[in-house]
Scaffold this active site. Sequence first.
Site, PDB file in Angstrom:
ATOM      1  N   CYS A 113       0.805  -1.230   0.000  1.00 24.56           N
ATOM      2  CA  CYS A 113       0.000   0.000   0.000  1.00 24.56           C
ATOM      3  C   CYS A 113       0.833   1.273   0.000  1.00 24.56           C
ATOM      4  O   CYS A 113       0.311   2.354  -0.274  1.00 24.56           O
ATOM      5  CB  CYS A 113      -0.920   0.011   1.211  1.00 24.56           C
ATOM      6  SG  CYS A 113      -1.871  -1.488   1.347  1.00 24.56           S
ATOM      7  N   HIS A 252      -3.357   6.576   2.629  1.00 18.23           N
ATOM      8  CA  HIS A 252      -3.758   5.275   2.088  1.00 18.23           C
ATOM      9  C   HIS A 252      -5.107   4.922   2.699  1.00 18.23           C
ATOM     10  O   HIS A 252      -5.323   5.098   3.899  1.00 18.23           O
ATOM     11  CB  HIS A 252      -2.723   4.202   2.437  1.00 18.23           C
ATOM     12  CG  HIS A 252      -3.220   2.836   2.132  1.00 18.23           C
ATOM     13  ND1 HIS A 252      -3.722   2.510   0.885  1.00 18.23           N
ATOM     14  CD2 HIS A 252      -3.351   1.724   2.903  1.00 18.23           C
ATOM     15  CE1 HIS A 252      -4.126   1.251   0.908  1.00 18.23           C
ATOM     16  NE2 HIS A 252      -3.919   0.754   2.117  1.00 18.23           N
ATOM     17  N   ASN A 283      -9.951  -0.837  -0.231  1.00 17.40           N
ATOM     18  CA  ASN A 283      -8.487  -0.740  -0.182  1.00 17.40           C
ATOM     19  C   ASN A 283      -7.923  -1.282  -1.502  1.00 17.40           C
ATOM     20  O   ASN A 283      -8.031  -2.469  -1.779  1.00 17.40           O
ATOM     21  CB  ASN A 283      -7.990  -1.554   1.019  1.00 17.40           C
ATOM     22  CG  ASN A 283      -6.480  -1.575   1.150  1.00 17.40           C
ATOM     23  OD1 ASN A 283      -5.755  -1.139   0.259  1.00 17.40           O
ATOM     24  ND2 ASN A 283      -6.004  -2.097   2.268  1.00 17.40           N
TER      25      ASN A 283
HETATM   26  N1  ACO Z   1     -18.234  -9.614   8.558  1.00 16.02           N
HETATM   27  C1  ACO Z   1     -18.656  -9.901   9.791  1.00 16.02           C
HETATM   28  N2  ACO Z   1     -17.828 -10.242  10.796  1.00 16.02           N
HETATM   29  C2  ACO Z   1     -16.523 -10.254  10.526  1.00 16.02           C
HETATM   30  C3  ACO Z   1     -15.999  -9.968   9.256  1.00 16.02           C
HETATM   31  C4  ACO Z   1     -16.915  -9.635   8.248  1.00 16.02           C
HETATM   32  N3  ACO Z   1     -16.546  -9.320   6.996  1.00 16.02           N
HETATM   33  N4  ACO Z   1     -14.665 -10.072   9.295  1.00 16.02           N
HETATM   34  C5  ACO Z   1     -14.337 -10.420  10.533  1.00 16.02           C
HETATM   35  N5  ACO Z   1     -15.459 -10.540  11.296  1.00 16.02           N
HETATM   36  C6  ACO Z   1     -15.571 -10.901  12.704  1.00 16.02           C
HETATM   37  C7  ACO Z   1     -14.405 -11.711  13.204  1.00 16.02           C
HETATM   38  O1  ACO Z   1     -14.584 -13.073  12.932  1.00 16.02           O
HETATM   39  C8  ACO Z   1     -14.454 -11.415  14.673  1.00 16.02           C
HETATM   40  O2  ACO Z   1     -15.451 -12.210  15.268  1.00 16.02           O
HETATM   41  P1  ACO Z   1     -15.260 -12.826  16.749  1.00 16.02           P
HETATM   42  O3  ACO Z   1     -15.120 -11.622  17.658  1.00 16.02           O
HETATM   43  O4  ACO Z   1     -16.487 -13.613  16.953  1.00 16.02           O
HETATM   44  O5  ACO Z   1     -13.994 -13.640  16.681  1.00 16.02           O
HETATM   45  C9  ACO Z   1     -14.934  -9.948  14.735  1.00 16.02           C
HETATM   46  O6  ACO Z   1     -15.542  -9.695  13.468  1.00 16.02           O
HETATM   47  C10 ACO Z   1     -13.822  -8.959  14.975  1.00 16.02           C
HETATM   48  O7  ACO Z   1     -12.735  -9.245  14.093  1.00 16.02           O
HETATM   49  P2  ACO Z   1     -11.449  -8.351  14.041  1.00 16.02           P
HETATM   50  O8  ACO Z   1     -10.505  -8.902  13.028  1.00 16.02           O
HETATM   51  O9  ACO Z   1     -10.916  -8.166  15.449  1.00 16.02           O
HETATM   52  O10 ACO Z   1     -12.086  -6.982  13.528  1.00 16.02           O
HETATM   53  P3  ACO Z   1     -11.437  -5.551  13.433  1.00 16.02           P
HETATM   54  O11 ACO Z   1     -12.276  -4.601  14.165  1.00 16.02           O
HETATM   55  O12 ACO Z   1      -9.962  -5.573  13.733  1.00 16.02           O
HETATM   56  O13 ACO Z   1     -11.619  -5.203  11.879  1.00 16.02           O
HETATM   57  C11 ACO Z   1     -10.251  -5.133   9.884  1.00 16.02           C
HETATM   58  C12 ACO Z   1     -10.988  -6.015  10.903  1.00 16.02           C
HETATM   59  C13 ACO Z   1     -11.295  -4.318   9.162  1.00 16.02           C
HETATM   60  C14 ACO Z   1      -9.507  -6.022   8.925  1.00 16.02           C
HETATM   61  C15 ACO Z   1      -9.274  -4.201  10.617  1.00 16.02           C
HETATM   62  O14 ACO Z   1      -8.525  -4.929  11.542  1.00 16.02           O
HETATM   63  C16 ACO Z   1      -8.311  -3.480   9.688  1.00 16.02           C
HETATM   64  O15 ACO Z   1      -8.698  -2.633   8.902  1.00 16.02           O
HETATM   65  N6  ACO Z   1      -7.002  -3.753   9.826  1.00 16.02           N
HETATM   66  C17 ACO Z   1      -5.938  -3.054   9.101  1.00 16.02           C
HETATM   67  C18 ACO Z   1      -5.773  -3.570   7.707  1.00 16.02           C
HETATM   68  C19 ACO Z   1      -4.597  -2.877   7.075  1.00 16.02           C
HETATM   69  O16 ACO Z   1      -4.308  -1.713   7.338  1.00 16.02           O
HETATM   70  N7  ACO Z   1      -3.854  -3.581   6.231  1.00 16.02           N
HETATM   71  C20 ACO Z   1      -2.631  -3.024   5.690  1.00 16.02           C
HETATM   72  C21 ACO Z   1      -2.816  -2.437   4.389  1.00 16.02           C
HETATM   73  S1  ACO Z   1      -3.384  -3.598   3.204  1.00 16.02           S
HETATM   74  C22 ACO Z   1      -2.092  -3.906   2.072  1.00 16.02           C
HETATM   75  O17 ACO Z   1      -0.934  -3.585   2.314  1.00 16.02           O
HETATM   76  C23 ACO Z   1      -2.469  -4.710   0.813  1.00 16.02           C
END
Ligand code: ACO
Length: 326
Positions: A113, A252, A283
């Site tokens: 990214c 980003h 993203n």
């Molecule tokens: N729909 C419904 N529930 C979901 C989904 C979904 N699509 N995805 C995950 N969940 C659930 C999980 O299973 C979990 O359930 P549980 O509590 O029963 O175990 C719950 O939601 C919480 O999951 P988390 O992973 O803790 O959710 P979080 O609030 O962290 O959000 C996300 C996830 C959106 C991926 C976030 O962590 C994020 O944006 N992270 C950063 C990503 C990033 O910056 N990546 C780098 C750049 S990308 C690149 O370089 C290509």
Amino acid sequence: MKRTGILGLGKYLPANILTNADLERMVNTSDEWITTRTGIKQRRIAADNEATSDMAVKAAKSALKSAGLEPKDIDLIIVATITPDMFFPSTACLLQHKLGAGRVAAFDISVACSGYVYGLTIADQFIKSGFCKHALVVSAEKLSGVTDWEDRSTCVLFGDGAGAAVLGQVETGGILGAALGADGSKGDLLQLPAGGSRMPASIKTVENKLHTIKMEGNVLFKHAVKIMADAALAVTEPLGLKGDDIDIIIPHQANIRILNALAKRMGVNPEEKVYLNIEKYGNMSAASSAVALTEAVEEGRIKKGDIILMDAFGGGLTWGALVIEW
Ligand code: ACO
């Protein structure tokens, strides 16, 4: 020494739109979860026969047009992508050919990214050193091709697209400073494990879906906020710039919550100063900040003399921040 500026910008987004409602029919998710956790409402998906270089060439042509230049005027081509058409030739070489540019230096960079900020910074160095006059930086990604469409934790996040910039010397404004960094010790937080020399493609790697993005989202989330804030400081402090001096932040677009937390750390109002288009595109890795800068200019959010902070974070881990006077 004269500064490097952006002479033209362009973008290309595939026509096909995948909404949160569509995803509700594909995996166990909801529009409410995706919207509140990420800020994403829809994303673009490239056609089956549309590769990264096909999107790159469209964005590049539009950037050249806005710069008033021809492909033959370009003497350096950099493509930032983690979804190249193939291992080699590089997407930059494929783009050079498709554009009809001359036999100029062309190479890809793999910075996830942060690719656009890295690409602009590299081009700035090449131009300042006198190595080239006009550089073309294209960020293009077809993440849909490396997404596990049964994994709800990643498939709701990504989209396809391309953005491009033409850079050259300017009399006023231009790139004021940049800060780049990486931390390979955390590379396993976001990776595409198979297909390289460590784990060559096999029936087993395909069966185990090891050719798709694996991400520890919540761990990355915490790193992202701190790293993006630190990167912003690393570039603004030496320039003597404070939050108030920044007219617009083009970050980003990974997650709206990361960007709100970043704005808070920087003491700026996110609604006023942070440009967002994540709702429309998700993203798009390297293409996200390229398309965001292009759209911010198209929408009149950036005017002459404005101080722009670009700030990106991604797999590697990598990060980069760049200050441009428009
Ligand atoms: N729909 C419904 N529930 C979901 C989904 C979904 N699509 N995805 C995950 N969940 C659930 C999980 O299973 C979990 O359930 P549980 O509590 O029963 O175990 C719950 O939601 C919480 O999951 P988390 O992973 O803790 O959710 P979080 O609030 O962290 O959000 C996300 C996830 C959106 C991926 C976030 O962590 C994020 O944006 N992270 C950063 C990503 C990033 O910056 N990546 C780098 C750049 S990308 C690149 O370089 C290509």
